[in-house]
Design a protein around this motif. Structure first.
Motif, mmCIF file in Angstrom:
data_model
loop_
_atom_site.group_PDB
_atom_site.id
_atom_site.type_symbol
_atom_site.label_atom_id
_atom_site.label_comp_id
_atom_site.label_asym_id
_atom_site.label_seq_id
_atom_site.Cartn_x
_atom_site.Cartn_y
_atom_site.Cartn_z
ATOM 1 N N UNK A 194 3.123 -3.293 7.418
ATOM 2 C CA UNK A 194 3.099 -2.594 8.376
ATOM 3 C C UNK A 194 1.334 -2.153 8.342
ATOM 4 N N UNK A 195 1.274 -1.370 7.031
ATOM 5 C CA UNK A 195 -0.591 -1.873 7.168
ATOM 6 C C UNK A 195 -1.167 -3.750 7.784
ATOM 7 N N UNK A 196 -0.454 -4.284 7.118
ATOM 8 C CA UNK A 196 -0.746 -5.450 7.653
ATOM 9 C C UNK A 196 -1.106 -5.389 9.861
ATOM 10 N N UNK A 197 -0.364 -4.966 10.540
ATOM 11 C CA UNK A 197 -0.117 -5.153 11.699
ATOM 12 C C UNK A 197 -1.576 -4.756 12.345
ATOM 13 N N UNK A 198 -1.613 -4.019 11.774
ATOM 14 C CA UNK A 198 -2.931 -2.779 12.762
ATOM 15 C C UNK A 198 -3.666 -2.159 12.614
ATOM 16 N N UNK A 199 -3.551 -1.839 10.826
ATOM 17 C CA UNK A 199 -4.631 -0.513 10.016
ATOM 18 C C UNK A 199 -5.917 -1.726 8.926
ATOM 19 N N UNK A 200 -5.845 -3.115 9.505
ATOM 20 C CA UNK A 200 -6.713 -3.969 8.639
ATOM 21 C C UNK A 200 -6.327 -4.577 7.069
ATOM 22 N N UNK A 201 -5.026 -4.330 7.012
ATOM 23 C CA UNK A 201 -4.162 -5.075 5.653
ATOM 24 C C UNK A 201 -4.687 -6.677 5.683
ATOM 25 N N UNK A 202 -5.005 -7.319 4.781
ATOM 26 C CA UNK A 202 -5.306 -8.735 4.544
ATOM 27 C C UNK A 202 -4.968 -9.226 4.079
ATOM 28 N N UNK A 203 -4.470 -8.519 2.405
ATOM 29 C CA UNK A 203 -4.526 -8.961 1.446
ATOM 30 C C UNK A 203 -2.913 -9.554 1.407
ATOM 31 N N UNK A 204 -2.327 -10.034 -0.050
ATOM 32 C CA UNK A 204 -1.164 -11.051 0.072
ATOM 33 C C UNK A 204 -0.085 -9.827 -0.046
ATOM 34 N N UNK A 205 1.358 -9.583 0.760
ATOM 35 C CA UNK A 205 2.348 -8.777 0.580
ATOM 36 C C UNK A 205 2.969 -8.653 -0.565
ATOM 37 N N UNK A 206 2.373 -8.796 -1.719
ATOM 38 C CA UNK A 206 3.298 -8.442 -3.103
ATOM 39 C C UNK A 206 3.440 -7.320 -3.409
ATOM 40 N N UNK A 207 3.741 -6.046 -2.816
ATOM 41 C CA UNK A 207 3.853 -4.417 -3.085
ATOM 42 C C UNK A 207 3.058 -4.471 -4.169
ATOM 43 N N UNK A 208 1.995 -4.483 -4.937
ATOM 44 C CA UNK A 208 1.100 -3.776 -5.417
ATOM 45 C C UNK A 208 0.420 -3.333 -4.694
ATOM 46 N N UNK A 209 -0.074 -2.040 -5.504
ATOM 47 C CA UNK A 209 -0.659 -0.760 -4.692
ATOM 48 C C UNK A 209 -2.530 -0.847 -5.263
ATOM 49 N N UNK A 210 -3.199 -2.045 -4.461
ATOM 50 C CA UNK A 210 -4.204 -2.196 -4.907
ATOM 51 C C UNK A 210 -5.251 -0.815 -4.199
ATOM 52 N N UNK A 211 -6.678 -1.382 -4.376
ATOM 53 C CA UNK A 211 -7.494 -0.621 -3.409
ATOM 54 C C UNK A 211 -7.163 -1.240 -2.386
ATOM 55 N N UNK A 212 -7.043 -2.810 -1.816
ATOM 56 C CA UNK A 212 -7.239 -3.109 -0.551
ATOM 57 C C UNK A 212 -5.557 -2.094 0.336
ATOM 58 N N UNK A 213 -5.027 -2.130 -0.163
ATOM 59 C CA UNK A 213 -3.591 -1.288 0.366
ATOM 60 C C UNK A 213 -3.776 0.239 0.620
ATOM 61 N N UNK A 214 -4.746 0.832 -0.117
ATOM 62 C CA UNK A 214 -4.976 1.523 -0.053
ATOM 63 C C UNK A 214 -6.417 2.435 1.158
ATOM 64 N N UNK A 215 -7.183 1.545 1.383
ATOM 65 C CA UNK A 215 -8.067 1.263 2.208
ATOM 66 C C UNK A 215 -7.134 1.444 3.061
#
Length: 150
Positions: free
Chosen positions: A94-115
């Protein structure tokens, strides 16, 4: 390879938990010594990786979030209110689609997921803090507002 994924999940979950409680310096020894997402399997003596990171949501709020994740973003797990790897992979899609998440879809809640989560929450759910990748009280409150609206 699999053990590296587990280690990353434990480290990420622990980091998020420490951020949420104000860091290791302010946390009690019980918080510092027990990584979030690691549970003792009943009676087995083995430790099982759960990697549940609810970011302050109650299980009821998290279960509400899992509904659209299942409907629209490929979550295939139970609606159990436990935001584990599968829930976060769907959230990352979901976050990759429109909110600038560009890291791996790995299910790890890191700083880029939170950003990316913070960008979405700022745009739609009243988050007023910095886009800093730290899941503090403001991030958690805005996330809860969204889940309460479901």
């Amino acid at each position: 390879m699999r053990s590296n994924v587990l280690v990353k999940a434990v480290v990420s979950a622990t980091a998020v938990a420490c951020i949420a409680v104000g860091g290791l310096a302010g946390a009690g020894t019980a918080v510092a010594a027990t990584p979030v997402g690691v549970q003792q399997a009943a009676g087995s003596g083995l430790t099982a990786q759960a990697a549940v990171v609810n970011l302050g949501l109650s299980t009821s709020q998290a279960a509400k979030l899992q509904v659209p994740l299942k409907q629209f973003w490929g979550y295939t797990g139970a609606l159990d209110g436990q935001l584990g790897t599968g829930s976060w992979q769907a959230m990352q899609r979901f976050l990759h689609a429109d909110w600038g998440y560009t890291d791996a879809i790995d299910g790890i809640v890191g700083s880029h997921t939170v950003e990316a989560l913070q960008r979405w929450l700022k745009s739609n759910w009243g988050y007023t803090g910095a886009i800093d990748g730290i899941a503090g009280a403001g991030t958690q409150a805005a996330f809860a507002r969204y889940c309460d609206s479901l």
